[in-house]
Design an enzyme around this catalytic site. Structure first.
Site, mmCIF file in Angstrom:
data_model
loop_
_atom_site.group_PDB
_atom_site.id
_atom_site.type_symbol
_atom_site.label_atom_id
_atom_site.label_comp_id
_atom_site.label_asym_id
_atom_site.label_seq_id
_atom_site.Cartn_x
_atom_site.Cartn_y
_atom_site.Cartn_z
ATOM 1 N N ASN A 188 -19.926 -19.077 -14.627
ATOM 2 C CA ASN A 188 -21.022 -20.054 -14.774
ATOM 3 C C ASN A 188 -22.327 -19.378 -15.211
ATOM 4 O O ASN A 188 -23.393 -19.977 -15.137
ATOM 5 C CB ASN A 188 -21.239 -20.820 -13.463
ATOM 6 C CG ASN A 188 -21.692 -19.915 -12.324
ATOM 7 O OD1 ASN A 188 -21.744 -18.691 -12.483
ATOM 8 N ND2 ASN A 188 -22.016 -20.499 -11.190
ATOM 9 N N ASP A 218 -25.232 -7.017 -4.449
ATOM 10 C CA ASP A 218 -25.107 -8.154 -3.540
ATOM 11 C C ASP A 218 -24.117 -7.893 -2.409
ATOM 12 O O ASP A 218 -23.372 -6.902 -2.421
ATOM 13 C CB ASP A 218 -24.722 -9.428 -4.315
ATOM 14 C CG ASP A 218 -23.637 -9.194 -5.358
ATOM 15 O OD1 ASP A 218 -22.921 -8.175 -5.264
ATOM 16 O OD2 ASP A 218 -23.490 -10.029 -6.264
ATOM 17 N N HIS A 245 -23.670 -16.591 -13.833
ATOM 18 C CA HIS A 245 -24.457 -15.879 -12.818
ATOM 19 C C HIS A 245 -24.398 -14.369 -13.019
ATOM 20 O O HIS A 245 -23.428 -13.835 -13.559
ATOM 21 C CB HIS A 245 -24.082 -16.296 -11.390
ATOM 22 C CG HIS A 245 -22.794 -15.765 -10.841
ATOM 23 N ND1 HIS A 245 -21.887 -16.560 -10.171
ATOM 24 C CD2 HIS A 245 -22.273 -14.516 -10.811
ATOM 25 C CE1 HIS A 245 -20.875 -15.821 -9.760
ATOM 26 N NE2 HIS A 245 -21.078 -14.571 -10.150
ATOM 27 N N GLU A 296 -27.259 -17.925 -9.012
ATOM 28 C CA GLU A 296 -26.537 -19.077 -9.559
ATOM 29 C C GLU A 296 -27.439 -19.914 -10.479
ATOM 30 O O GLU A 296 -28.677 -19.814 -10.407
ATOM 31 C CB GLU A 296 -26.052 -19.955 -8.401
ATOM 32 C CG GLU A 296 -25.076 -19.253 -7.460
ATOM 33 C CD GLU A 296 -23.660 -19.185 -8.009
ATOM 34 O OE1 GLU A 296 -23.478 -18.945 -9.221
ATOM 35 O OE2 GLU A 296 -22.719 -19.361 -7.212
HETATM 36 C C1 GLP Z 1 -18.982 -12.141 -8.436
HETATM 37 C C2 GLP Z 1 -20.076 -11.088 -8.155
HETATM 38 C C3 GLP Z 1 -20.739 -10.676 -9.442
HETATM 39 C C4 GLP Z 1 -19.636 -10.468 -10.450
HETATM 40 C C5 GLP Z 1 -19.090 -11.798 -10.862
HETATM 41 C C6 GLP Z 1 -17.878 -11.704 -11.781
HETATM 42 O O1 GLP Z 1 -19.121 -13.330 -7.781
HETATM 43 N N1 GLP Z 1 -21.099 -11.415 -7.234
HETATM 44 O O2 GLP Z 1 -21.523 -9.519 -9.234
HETATM 45 O O3 GLP Z 1 -20.164 -9.850 -11.574
HETATM 46 O O4 GLP Z 1 -18.857 -12.613 -9.757
HETATM 47 O O5 GLP Z 1 -16.752 -11.325 -11.089
HETATM 48 P P1 GLP Z 1 -15.433 -10.813 -11.801
HETATM 49 O O6 GLP Z 1 -15.760 -9.517 -12.432
HETATM 50 O O7 GLP Z 1 -14.454 -10.672 -10.678
HETATM 51 O O8 GLP Z 1 -15.057 -11.850 -12.777
#
Ligand code: GLP
Length: 261
Positions: free
Chosen positions: A136, A67, A138, A143
């Site tokens: 959440n 992404d 995702h 989402e």
């Molecule tokens: C972000 C990214 C995801 C990531 C997730 C968790 O928003 N788009 O690809 O896996 O949220 O993030 P973190 O590892 O910082 O908790």
């Protein structure tokens, strides 16, 4: 789903890196799907170490990132282009032409999303997809309530995700609301998905992903449909699981060729 619980986030990252390196050594021309966020940082550090000390070779690797934020240029410190460059790519011998990250400033975003999906297909498909987990539920930036069969597209972030990621941005106005993300359908086409999650903030999402019903309310639960998903979590993230004994039992009874070495 294969569920592996480790005492610490460090052990989660080391196992994740081991799985990547095992693929690279058996299939040097592999296609990797890569993730950003805090969770995979230590995994990238370990892969860099393996490159330096054990000659782990990224020369034949093609990569596709999950992404990117819409509106952030590649040199913006909060862009995922910048993250990948700083935390991984510039430290290993991956060919820059084989690296793919959605372009958040593409003139025609919709055409770009379609081309990105097509490029994944034309590469032969992703052999190993790394994933993190949003609190959440995702994955990528898919989402809750979104399609469980989506392809790469523009999405609007939920308020929960905006709050979770706000600390990365100096001002709220500078935090993009829109993103380009591989879809759940894109992710499900990868041969092997490896999803890592650490810390008690992820424990509800981990529970819903593994033991909850298949539901767009937890997009990661779509991985229940995937033929080969490995979930690697630390003890804190696993705290709400009802079947921890079963996951340990399965791990203890793996056949030799099923063990990551
Ligand atoms: C972000 C990214 C995801 C990531 C997730 C968790 O928003 N788009 O690809 O896996 O949220 O993030 P973190 O590892 O910082 O908790």
């Amino acid at each position: 789903m294969e569920v592996i619980i480790r005492p610490t986030s460090e052990e989660v990252s080391l196992l994740g890196a081991k799985i990547v390196s095992q693929l690279l050594r058996t299939k040097p021309q592999c296609v990797l799907g890569l993730a950003t966020g805090r969770t995979p940082l230590q995994l990238y550090t370990e892969l860099i170490r393996m490159h330096r000390e054990e000659k782990l070779d990224f020369g034949g690797v093609t990569s596709f990132n999950l992404d990117e934020y819409v509106g952030l240029p590649p040199d913006h410190p909060q862009s995922y282009h910048y993250y990948m460059q700083e935390n991984f790519f510039r430290h290993v011998n991956i060919n820059p032409e084989s690296v793919h990250i959605p372009n958040g400033i593409a003139k025609d975003i919709r055409a770009h999303c379609e081309a990105y999906e097509k490029a994944i297909f034309q590469s032969g498909g992703i052999n190993l997809q790394l994933l993190g987990l949003g609190s959440n539920g995702h994955i990528g930036f898919n989402e809750p309530t979104g399609s469980l069969n989506s392809t790469t597209w523009v999405k609007i972030l939920s308020e929960k995700t905006l709050r979770d990621n706000a600390t990365h941005f100096p001002t709220p106005e500078g935090q993009p609301r829109h993103v380009i993300t591989m879809g759940i359908g894109t992710i499900l086409r990868a041969t092997h998905c490896v999803i890592m999650a650490c810390g008690d903030k992820k424990s509800h999402a981990v529970k819903a992903m593994i033991e909850g019903p298949l539901s767009s309310m937890c997009p990661a639960s779509a991985l229940q449909l995937h033929p080969r998903t490995t979930v690697i979590i630390d003890q804190a993230a696993a705290a709400r699981l009802d079947h921890q004994d079963h996951y340990q039992w399965v791990e203890n009874h793996k056949l030799d060729w099923q063990i990551f070495s």
